[in-house]
Design a protein around this motif. Structure first.
Motif, PDB file in Angstrom:
ATOM      1  N   THR A  25       0.855  -1.176   0.000  1.00 22.12           N
ATOM      2  CA  THR A  25       0.000   0.000   0.000  1.00 22.12           C
ATOM      3  C   THR A  25       0.888   1.223   0.000  1.00 22.12           C
ATOM      4  O   THR A  25       2.010   1.178   0.491  1.00 22.12           O
ATOM      5  N   ARG A  31      -2.656  -2.697   8.005  1.00 24.20           N
ATOM      6  CA  ARG A  31      -3.542  -3.260   6.977  1.00 24.20           C
ATOM      7  C   ARG A  31      -4.561  -4.194   7.617  1.00 24.20           C
ATOM      8  O   ARG A  31      -4.193  -5.049   8.420  1.00 24.20           O
ATOM      9  N   ARG A  49     -15.205  -1.331   4.855  1.00 22.36           N
ATOM     10  CA  ARG A  49     -14.201  -0.441   4.266  1.00 22.36           C
ATOM     11  C   ARG A  49     -14.309   0.959   4.875  1.00 22.36           C
ATOM     12  O   ARG A  49     -13.295   1.595   5.220  1.00 22.36           O
ATOM     13  N   GLU A  50     -15.515   1.456   5.049  1.00 27.17           N
ATOM     14  CA  GLU A  50     -15.699   2.796   5.629  1.00 27.17           C
ATOM     15  C   GLU A  50     -15.183   2.845   7.061  1.00 27.17           C
ATOM     16  O   GLU A  50     -14.528   3.817   7.472  1.00 27.17           O
ATOM     17  N   THR A  53     -11.246   2.812   7.006  1.00 28.44           N
ATOM     18  CA  THR A  53     -10.638   4.062   6.536  1.00 28.44           C
ATOM     19  C   THR A  53     -10.920   5.219   7.488  1.00 28.44           C
ATOM     20  O   THR A  53     -10.143   6.162   7.578  1.00 28.44           O
ATOM     21  N   GLN A  54     -12.037   5.127   8.229  1.00 25.43           N
ATOM     22  CA  GLN A  54     -12.353   6.162   9.213  1.00 25.43           C
ATOM     23  C   GLN A  54     -11.248   6.269  10.264  1.00 25.43           C
ATOM     24  O   GLN A  54     -10.949   7.363  10.764  1.00 25.43           O
ATOM     25  N   ARG A  56      -8.171   5.689   9.639  1.00 25.69           N
ATOM     26  CA  ARG A  56      -6.941   5.950   8.899  1.00 25.69           C
ATOM     27  C   ARG A  56      -6.066   4.705   8.788  1.00 25.69           C
ATOM     28  O   ARG A  56      -4.844   4.768   8.782  1.00 25.69           O
ATOM     29  N   THR A  58      -5.663   0.873   6.509  1.00 23.28           N
ATOM     30  CA  THR A  58      -5.759   0.473   5.100  1.00 23.28           C
ATOM     31  C   THR A  58      -6.583  -0.797   4.970  1.00 23.28           C
ATOM     32  O   THR A  58      -6.167  -1.856   5.458  1.00 23.28           O
ATOM     33  N   PRO A  59      -7.763  -0.731   4.330  1.00 26.70           N
ATOM     34  CA  PRO A  59      -8.548  -1.952   4.110  1.00 26.70           C
ATOM     35  C   PRO A  59      -7.930  -2.783   2.982  1.00 26.70           C
ATOM     36  O   PRO A  59      -7.457  -2.252   1.987  1.00 26.70           O
TER      37      PRO A  59
END
Length: 800
Positions: A25, A31, A49-50, A53-54, A56, A58-59
């Protein structure tokens, strides 16, 4: 990350592939791998995923990657390079290829290994397939994952965000595993060129480059040059190993059970965290293309099955071993390292050709180091050829002989050697032939020493793994031991004698990283010196002085280990690790050294904790504790109890940690040692917190914070404030947590400890992100970056 089309897979779902595509990434953040069927859980995958990422993070989802690899190889590569596993399950078990025993969905779960796991089950599920029911039952039975149910994507998103935040926060309050890809133990830098060995060098290199060869052993007599050859071979092959080459000397170890810890330490693999260090080491090695050089293994051959196991589980691992005997494991490839080629006395060639014969070339090169004006001439040719013959071309023997040329010409040297000829060729029949030659070569060199040099030489054998000049003066110069400081003794004689031993290659100079020069004896030479020490009648006195010196050193270093300069003091102790172990072993074996052993182990427990040597440290502490009566009321016994408690906590044994720490409290209160009583209360608070009892933890930590403050111990006050912040946050009191964290960070910065100040700010940042305060999180990130750049030794972050 299950696919809905047949994976291209092998028949054994748990077997690692021989290679993994490297998928990176851009930001290298933590991750989070998401495993699920695709179509039926598409909204839930988007919610996951949301949530990821919320925070910070990595999905890692299958549809996010390009697909130049077969699907199973791709998700395996993603899994290897991920840090956290999330499993989403509803009704479908997924498709299983004809060549596989399980579906890709179950395969992903199995391959997640020891990674932290968060499992989410969607309900209701009236049409759940039987195979999925069975998989979920196995997950429940294993009890190695967080397991929750959900009904809607929105509920799932909230649960994942909260669970990930808690998981990350816990990583700041429990022992963290050492990051993989830590600095490898570097290859030694040879001081001179490698003479000859073209055949053995080429053979070892060719074998190590074969795909079906994992273990190559360089074998031969002591002093034949196995280590030097191994270093050269490893340097030649360095560009071919993506993950590097590591040199690991095992010369100071005698106990085969410590091999795994020694290798793990050299590779930066921590002993703390979940699972055994054996499994964590194998997990580290499994995906890596790395060459490990294991030096001086002959006394540890009982651990050879571990090498075979590692090679089976890590397909790209290569081992290059030096040993006086083979390991005798399957598929081991042997490269014998013989003595150097010799000239034929009956047909001595001209000087130009003679100096190219390996044994002569080595002898002449070392002779010029001892006497820069030395040259090979027609007059000294015959005695030099004879010397090489009588020393069997053994490199160590040749080097020892050449060193004497600073005092004697070759003819006189040969005459002295002549008197040793019966010993060099007909030693004791119960010794291997190669040891006869080496043993008597060393004996001959020993006889050339002056009486004072002989005395120092044999006394130096008490040291393990090297020594400093200060240690020599304190332990080996008897008059120095009676003074308040070894430096007060007349050190002129010992300096001169040590210089002579260096010149004669009986003592070697070590590369020093701490500014103070260090020295060592080659192991074969040390064995001989040890025999001489035992015969002299001085062994018992030397071992006692050795133990007392290293007790004094440990007690001097101990208070500084928790200071901002703790990494410097830690390195000082780490350089003496083998000596500390020898002192502990002597104390344990000596009935009159109970107090010495107890004090030494108590002074070292935080050292072991910082290094991650949990099992070895706890074993020493418990063994020393067993030699005392429970009625004994001393600071030393209280510290040992405290040490057992801390290392037990780090191993996850909270029951033992609680019992030992509780036992230490009244003892330390009774002897009125405020410093260690403060530590005990703080530690018990940490244990209670780890047991899930935040209510009991908080008053203990509050009281210890007050005691540290009263003593002016700012660093420990700051750390206790950090612990209080964690307790408050976990107890649902974010306002108090914020106040504790802020005060902790301020005190750490006042102390100049940028590393711990940064980590406290990182805890604040996680808290702000979890509460949705992104502006605060960004502000904390801006404060965090310069502190992390100032931080020097991130290995100190044991408690986070």
């Amino acid at each position: 990350m299950q696919t809905d089309h047949p994976p291209n897979a092998e028949s054994r779902p748990m077997e690692a592939p021989s290679t993994h595509p490297v998928i990176r990434t851009p930001d290298q953040r933590v991750r989070v791998f998401v495993s699920s069927t695709l179509d039926e859980l598409a909204p839930e995958r988007a919610a996951a995923r949301e949530a990821i990422t919320q925070l910070r993070l990595t999905p890692v989802l299958f549809e996010l990657g390009a697909r130049p690899y077969p699907p199973r190889e791709l998700y395996r590569a993603y899994l290897v390079q991920s840090d956290i596993f999330i499993g989403l399950y509803w009704q479908r078990y997924g498709w299983a290829a004809p060549t596989m025993q399980v579906s890709g969905l179950e395969d992903e779960y199995q391959l997640s290994g020891a990674k932290p796991k968060l499992i989410y089950i969607k309900t209701p599920a009236s049409e759940r397939e039987q195979d999925l029911h069975m998989l979920l039952d196995r997950i429940r039975t294993q009890d190695t994952a967080s397991y929750q149910k959900f009904a809607t994507p929105e509920e799932l998103r909230e649960r994942i965000a909260n669970d990930l935040a808690q998981l990350l926060t816990e990583r700041f309050t429990t022992p963290a595993e050492t990051p993989v890809a830590a600095r490898l133990a570097a290859l030694p830098v040879p001081r001179s060129r490698l003479i000859d060995r073209e055949q053995e060098r080429a053979q070892a290199k060719a074998l190590l480059q074969q795909e079906d060869v994992g273990l190559v052993t360089l074998t031969g007599p002591g002093g034949v040059g196995k280590t030097r050859l191994a270093v050269q071979v490893a340097a030649d092959l360095l560009p071919q190993f993506t993950d590097g080459v590591a040199f690991i000397s095992l010369a100071a170890l005698k106990d085969p059970t410590l091999v795994v810890s020694a290798v793990a330490r050299a590779l930066g693999v921590s002993e703390s965290g979940s699972g055994s260090v054996d499994n964590r080491l194998l997990e580290y090695l499994r995906p890596r293309q790395v060459l490990l050089v294991l030096d001086n293994v002959e006394q540890l051959v009982a651990a050879a099955p571990l090498a075979a196991q590692a090679l089976e589980l890590a397909p790209r691992l290569k081992l290059l071993v030096t040993s006086r005997e083979t390991l005798r494991v399957r598929d081991e490839q042997i490269v014998p390292v013989p003595p150097l080629a010799l000239p034929d006395p009956a047909h001595i060639p001209d000087l130009d050709h003679l100096v190219q014969i390996p044994a002569v070339a080595l002898f002449v090169e070392r002779a010029r180091e001892a006497r820069p004006d030395f040259t090979l001439t027609s007059e000294n040719t015959a005695p030099i050829v004879e010397i090489c013959q009588r020393l069997d071309g053994l490199p160590l023997a040749l080097e020892l002989a050449a060193a004497v040329l600073s005092l004697l010409p070759p003819a006189a040297l040969l005459a002295r050697l002549e008197r040793r000829l019966p010993l060099l060729t007909r030693g004791a029949r119960d010794l291997p032939e190669r040891q006869q030659t080496l043993r008597n070569t060393i004996a001959w060199s020993y006889d050339l020493l002056e009486e004072g040099e002989q005395q120092l030489f044999r006394r130096l054998s008490v040291f393990a793994g090297g020594f400093t000049l200060e240690a020599v003066q304190a332990v080996c110069v008897f008059e120095a031991f009676e003074t308040s400081s070894p430096a007060q003794a007349d050190d002129g004689a010992v300096l001169e004698q040590l210089a002579h031993l260096l010149d004669k290659s009986l003592v070697q100079a070590q590369q020093s990283t701490g500014g103070e020069p260090r020295f060592t004896l080659l192991e074969t030479i040390r064995e001989y010196a040890t025999e001489q020490l035992a015969a002299s009648g001085e062994e018992a006195a030397l071992q006692q002085r050795h133990a007392h010196y290293f007790l004094k050193l440990a007690e001097e270093v101990e208070p500084h280990l928790s200071s901002p300069e703790g990494d410097i003091w830690l390195e000082r102790l780490e350089r003496e690790d083998a000596n500390l172990r020898a002192a502990l072993a002597w104390s344990k074996a000596n009935e009159d050294a109970v107090e010495t052993g107890l004090r030494l182990a108590g002074a070292l427990y935080y050292y072991w904790f910082l290094l991650g040597n949990l099992r070895e440290g706890r074993t020493w502490l418990e063994e020393m504790l067993e030699r005392t009566e429970s009625s004994e009321r001393s600071v030393a016994r209280g510290k040992v109890l405290l040490g057992v408690g801390l290392l037990a906590w780090a191993e996850g044994d909270y029951e033992a940690a609680s019992l030992c720490t509780e036992e230490s409290l009244p003892l330390l209160r009774e002897v009125q040692d405020k410093r260690w009583f403060s530590w005990a209360e703080s530690q018990l608070g940490l244990v209670r917190f780890s047991q899930g009892n935040a209510v009991a933890a908080r008053p203990l930590l509050e009281e210890s914070r007050t005691l540290f403050k009263d003593q002016g111990d700012v660093w420990n006050e700051a750390f206790t404030l950090y612990q209080l912040g964690s307790v408050a946050y976990r107890s649902g009191d974010p306002a108090a947590a914020y106040a504790y964290y802020e005060e902790s960070s301020r005190l750490f910065q006042e102390q100049g400890d940028a590393l711990y100040a940064a980590l406290v700010l990182a805890a604040l940042q996680v808290m702000a992100s979890t509460q949705g305060d992104q502006e605060m999180a960004r502000s904390l990130d801006q404060q965090l970056q310069p502190l992390m750049q100032q931080a020097r030794n991130r290995g100190r972050l044991v408690l986070f």
